[in-house]
Design a protein around this motif. Structure first.
Motif, PDB file in Angstrom:
ATOM      1  N   GLU A  34       1.147  -1.188  -0.099  1.00 33.90           N
ATOM      2  CA  GLU A  34       0.384   0.486  -0.219  1.00 33.90           C
ATOM      3  C   GLU A  34       1.140   1.324   0.195  1.00 33.90           C
ATOM      4  N   ILE A  36       1.022   5.217   1.371  1.00 36.40           N
ATOM      5  CA  ILE A  36       0.434   5.906   1.905  1.00 36.40           C
ATOM      6  C   ILE A  36       1.214   7.158   1.734  1.00 36.40           C
ATOM      7  N   PRO A  59      -3.307  -0.409  -4.042  1.00 37.62           N
ATOM      8  CA  PRO A  59      -4.010   1.079  -3.303  1.00 37.62           C
ATOM      9  C   PRO A  59      -3.668   1.583  -2.992  1.00 37.62           C
ATOM     10  N   TYR A  60      -3.673   3.089  -2.779  1.00 35.87           N
ATOM     11  CA  TYR A  60      -2.971   4.373  -1.580  1.00 35.87           C
ATOM     12  C   TYR A  60      -3.627   4.530  -0.906  1.00 35.87           C
ATOM     13  N   ARG A  61      -3.581   5.747  -0.222  1.00 31.44           N
ATOM     14  CA  ARG A  61      -4.398   6.316   0.671  1.00 31.44           C
ATOM     15  C   ARG A  61      -3.558   7.616   1.026  1.00 31.44           C
TER      16      ARG A  61
END
Length: 309
Positions: A34, A36, A59-61
């Motif tokens: 992931e 971030i 995925p990333y946030r």
């Protein structure tokens, strides 16, 4: 499979370079990652559409943006605190990673039972051309001669032994090193803590491309205009870093040696600088020389060095 968090701090990035970095993250062959992201420029935010466009496989946030700039070290501290992964990797905004950077690093951490692993790197220019194929082949100083299992704690606290973008660290350990000292970068701090608390490993092959753009004076002289500058921005800051480290680890086995060298630098004690010179030979020589060099001559040396760029 263990999760790896890639921690990306951005600040007014060059869009072309950032895209190249994101593509390289998107192409990692490790299946459980992931990304971030912390945008550390509230006055001029990065276009978030870039992440949606180029991070298509992972995925990333994006963390909530602070109202003011945190600066480099504290931005990465924020990212570490927000991480949950079994492992974390530090990521700059303008480099390029090989597709096996994460998988090779995780495999090495597990094989060597290490807290942290660093790799070698290539150097590329602003156009992506490789100008150094393997950094260690052309740099043979103290910071490029350590190996897996070496205790580099003391030496690294004086001169950083690996740059942040080559590091992969066990997540729980990384989170235990917060807060980072404000007197250094996140890489020097976390490498020192890892070497003190356990085992650090090195992969003797490039897994990343470090982008060098622009022209810099040698690291000792960047931002330095006078002996006073050197004292405040190099010697005293490093002394304060060591104080922070010893506050965290008051039982550090090499406390006397480390503090002896830092104090000798601060107080210009030539005898002690010579005594502890093995910690950082080039720094010791430079500091001994400065005792005898008047400020006007030091300024002339800086001007001469800049003309050689």
């Amino acid at each position: 499979m263990e999760k790896v968090d890639i921690l990306l701090s951005v600040y007014k990035p060059n869009e072309k370079y950032l895209i190249e970095q994101l593509v390289s993250l998107n192409n990692q062959d490790y299946p459980n990652i992931e990304v971030i992201i912390n945008d550390d420029c509230p006055d001029s935010p990065c276009d978030r559409g870039i992440f949606e466009t180029y991070l298509t496989k992972v995925p990333y946030r994006i963390l909530e943006q602070d109202k003011k700039n945190l600066n480099y070290t504290k931005s990465f501290e924020k990212l570490v605190k927000a991480s949950t992964g079994d492992y974390i990797a530090f990521c700059d905004q303008d480099d390029v990673w090989f597709s096996n950077k994460i998988s090779k690093s995780v495999k090495t951490l597990e094989k060597e039972n290490a807290l942290l692993v660093a790799s070698d790197r290539q150097i590329i220019d602003g156009d992506g051309n490789v100008i150094v194929d393997k950094y260690r082949d052309e740099h043979h100083g103290q910071t490029e001669s350590w190996h897996t299992g070496d205790d580099i704690t003391v030496n690294n606290l004086i001169v950083t032994h690996a740059v942040g973008m080559v590091l992969v660290v066990r997540g729980e350990f990384a989170r235990s090193t917060v807060p980072f000292s404000v007197y250094t970068g996140h890489d020097k701090w976390i490498i020192s803590c890892a070497s003190k608390e356990g085992r650090v490993a090195f992969i003797d092959e490039p897994l990343v491309q470090y982008r060098r753009h622009g022209h810099n004076v040698s690291g000792v002289l960047i931002g330095i205009e006078s002996k006073k500058d050197y004292e405040e921005k190099r010697v005293l800051i490093n002394y304060n870093l060591i104080q922070d480290f010893l506050n965290k680890y008051p039982d550090f086995k090499d406390k006397d040696k480390l503090l002896g060298f830092a104090t000798a630098r601060k107080d210009h004690k030539i005898k002690d600088l010579y005594k502890y010179r093995s910690i950082a030979p080039n720094i010791a020589k430079f500091d001994i020389m400065l005792v005898f060099v008047p400020d006007f001559l030091f300024k002339t040396m800086i001007l001469f060095a800049r003309k050689l760029r």
